[in-house]
Design a protein around this motif. Structure first.
Motif, PDB file in Angstrom:
ATOM      1  N   PHE A  68      37.296  43.504  62.772  1.00 53.44           N
ATOM      2  CA  PHE A  68      36.876  42.801  61.566  1.00 53.44           C
ATOM      3  C   PHE A  68      35.422  42.373  61.645  1.00 53.44           C
ATOM      4  N   ASP A  69      34.815  42.217  60.475  1.00 53.11           N
ATOM      5  CA  ASP A  69      33.518  41.555  60.385  1.00 53.11           C
ATOM      6  C   ASP A  69      33.751  40.048  60.311  1.00 53.11           C
ATOM      7  N   LEU A  70      32.693  39.269  60.491  1.00 58.13           N
ATOM      8  CA  LEU A  70      32.835  37.811  60.461  1.00 58.13           C
ATOM      9  C   LEU A  70      33.032  37.292  59.048  1.00 58.13           C
ATOM     10  N   PHE A  71      32.274  37.814  58.089  1.00 52.42           N
ATOM     11  CA  PHE A  71      32.413  37.351  56.718  1.00 52.42           C
ATOM     12  C   PHE A  71      33.392  38.247  55.975  1.00 52.42           C
ATOM     13  N   ASP A  72      34.375  37.657  55.339  1.00 50.35           N
ATOM     14  CA  ASP A  72      35.372  38.359  54.533  1.00 50.35           C
ATOM     15  C   ASP A  72      36.025  39.500  55.322  1.00 50.35           C
ATOM     16  N   PRO A  73      36.727  39.182  56.408  1.00 49.65           N
ATOM     17  CA  PRO A  73      37.262  40.229  57.276  1.00 49.65           C
ATOM     18  C   PRO A  73      38.288  41.141  56.605  1.00 49.65           C
ATOM     19  N   PHE A  74      38.981  40.662  55.585  1.00 52.01           N
ATOM     20  CA  PHE A  74      40.003  41.482  54.928  1.00 52.01           C
ATOM     21  C   PHE A  74      39.533  42.051  53.596  1.00 52.01           C
ATOM     22  N   GLY A  75      38.278  41.814  53.225  1.00 48.25           N
ATOM     23  CA  GLY A  75      37.737  42.368  51.986  1.00 48.25           C
ATOM     24  C   GLY A  75      38.307  41.738  50.728  1.00 48.25           C
ATOM     25  N   LEU A  76      38.702  40.476  50.807  1.00 54.04           N
ATOM     26  CA  LEU A  76      39.330  39.823  49.666  1.00 54.04           C
ATOM     27  C   LEU A  76      38.341  39.441  48.566  1.00 54.04           C
ATOM     28  N   SER A  77      37.072  39.257  48.899  1.00 53.97           N
ATOM     29  CA  SER A  77      36.126  38.795  47.888  1.00 53.97           C
ATOM     30  C   SER A  77      35.124  39.862  47.456  1.00 53.97           C
ATOM     31  N   LYS A  78      35.331  41.103  47.866  1.00 53.78           N
ATOM     32  CA  LYS A  78      34.334  42.112  47.509  1.00 53.78           C
ATOM     33  C   LYS A  78      34.332  42.431  46.017  1.00 53.78           C
ATOM     34  N   ASN A  79      35.460  42.243  45.325  1.00 55.18           N
ATOM     35  CA  ASN A  79      35.520  42.498  43.889  1.00 55.18           C
ATOM     36  C   ASN A  79      35.551  41.216  43.068  1.00 55.18           C
ATOM     37  N   ALA A  80      35.308  40.073  43.702  1.00 52.14           N
ATOM     38  CA  ALA A  80      35.353  38.791  43.005  1.00 52.14           C
ATOM     39  C   ALA A  80      34.108  38.611  42.134  1.00 52.14           C
ATOM     40  N   SER A  81      34.283  37.847  41.067  1.00 48.52           N
ATOM     41  CA  SER A  81      33.157  37.564  40.175  1.00 48.52           C
ATOM     42  C   SER A  81      32.217  36.564  40.855  1.00 48.52           C
ATOM     43  N   PRO A  82      30.971  36.508  40.422  1.00 56.40           N
ATOM     44  CA  PRO A  82      30.046  35.519  41.001  1.00 56.40           C
ATOM     45  C   PRO A  82      30.526  34.081  40.814  1.00 56.40           C
ATOM     46  N   GLU A  83      31.204  33.804  39.706  1.00 57.40           N
ATOM     47  CA  GLU A  83      31.719  32.445  39.484  1.00 57.40           C
ATOM     48  C   GLU A  83      32.798  32.092  40.508  1.00 57.40           C
ATOM     49  N   LYS A  84      33.674  33.057  40.796  1.00 53.26           N
ATOM     50  CA  LYS A  84      34.728  32.813  41.787  1.00 53.26           C
ATOM     51  C   LYS A  84      34.126  32.642  43.179  1.00 53.26           C
ATOM     52  N   LYS A  85      33.101  33.419  43.499  1.00 56.76           N
ATOM     53  CA  LYS A  85      32.440  33.269  44.796  1.00 56.76           C
ATOM     54  C   LYS A  85      31.763  31.906  44.905  1.00 56.76           C
ATOM     55  N   GLU A  86      31.169  31.443  43.810  1.00 53.53           N
ATOM     56  CA  GLU A  86      30.515  30.125  43.812  1.00 53.53           C
ATOM     57  C   GLU A  86      31.546  29.012  44.004  1.00 53.53           C
ATOM     58  N   ARG A  87      32.694  29.107  43.320  1.00 53.56           N
ATOM     59  CA  ARG A  87      33.760  28.112  43.504  1.00 53.56           C
ATOM     60  C   ARG A  87      34.269  28.130  44.940  1.00 53.56           C
ATOM     61  N   GLY A  88      34.407  29.317  45.521  1.00 51.53           N
ATOM     62  CA  GLY A  88      34.847  29.416  46.909  1.00 51.53           C
ATOM     63  C   GLY A  88      33.855  28.796  47.875  1.00 51.53           C
ATOM     64  N   LEU A  89      32.561  28.984  47.610  1.00 48.41           N
ATOM     65  CA  LEU A  89      31.528  28.390  48.458  1.00 48.41           C
ATOM     66  C   LEU A  89      31.584  26.870  48.395  1.00 48.41           C
ATOM     67  N   ILE A  90      31.732  26.323  47.192  1.00 51.51           N
ATOM     68  CA  ILE A  90      31.810  24.871  47.039  1.00 51.51           C
ATOM     69  C   ILE A  90      33.056  24.332  47.726  1.00 51.51           C
ATOM     70  N   ALA A  91      34.189  25.033  47.586  1.00 48.86           N
ATOM     71  CA  ALA A  91      35.417  24.597  48.249  1.00 48.86           C
ATOM     72  C   ALA A  91      35.254  24.634  49.765  1.00 48.86           C
ATOM     73  N   GLU A  92      34.602  25.668  50.281  1.00 48.70           N
ATOM     74  CA  GLU A  92      34.406  25.775  51.725  1.00 48.70           C
ATOM     75  C   GLU A  92      33.494  24.657  52.241  1.00 48.70           C
ATOM     76  N   LEU A  93      32.454  24.325  51.503  1.00 46.01           N
ATOM     77  CA  LEU A  93      31.581  23.215  51.898  1.00 46.01           C
ATOM     78  C   LEU A  93      32.347  21.896  51.907  1.00 46.01           C
ATOM     79  N   ASN A  94      33.151  21.673  50.874  1.00 50.58           N
ATOM     80  CA  ASN A  94      33.930  20.430  50.819  1.00 50.58           C
ATOM     81  C   ASN A  94      34.956  20.372  51.946  1.00 50.58           C
ATOM     82  N   ASN A  95      35.592  21.496  52.284  1.00 44.32           N
ATOM     83  CA  ASN A  95      36.534  21.515  53.398  1.00 44.32           C
ATOM     84  C   ASN A  95      35.833  21.202  54.717  1.00 44.32           C
ATOM     85  N   GLY A  96      34.641  21.734  54.901  1.00 42.29           N
ATOM     86  CA  GLY A  96      33.876  21.445  56.113  1.00 42.29           C
ATOM     87  C   GLY A  96      33.490  19.987  56.209  1.00 42.29           C
ATOM     88  N   ARG A  97      33.109  19.419  55.083  1.00 39.15           N
ATOM     89  CA  ARG A  97      32.754  17.982  55.080  1.00 39.15           C
ATOM     90  C   ARG A  97      33.967  17.125  55.395  1.00 39.15           C
TER      91      ARG A  97
END
Length: 81
Positions: free
Chosen positions: A39-68
């Protein structure tokens, strides 16, 4: 097999004009490395390769909040000790 991490990365560091949060692919190493790299480090299963930019942005915000939240949890455990 050099050319992936650290000072020998092919692209520049984000402090020197590179893009932050971009992980290099292991495709260059898969041919030369003696054991399999599945696997690669980012998106190892290819789940976000067809995602819209809005969905990727929501995922980034969720990941930042989870880290915090994880950081606050670790600090709470340390404060109790």
């Amino acid at each position: 097999p050099a050319g992936l991490w650290g000072e020998v990365r092919p692209d520049s560091h984000y402090m020197r004009g590179g893009r932050p949060g971009v992980y290099p692919s292991f495709d260059k190493l898969r041919k030369d490395f003696p054991h399999p790299i599945p696997f690669d480090l980012f998106d190892p299963f290819g789940l976000s390769k067809n995602a819209s930019p809005e969905k990727k942005e929501r995922g980034l915000i969720a990941e930042l909040n989870n880290g915090r939240a994880a950081q606050l949890g670790i600090i709470a455990f340390m404060a109790e000790a």
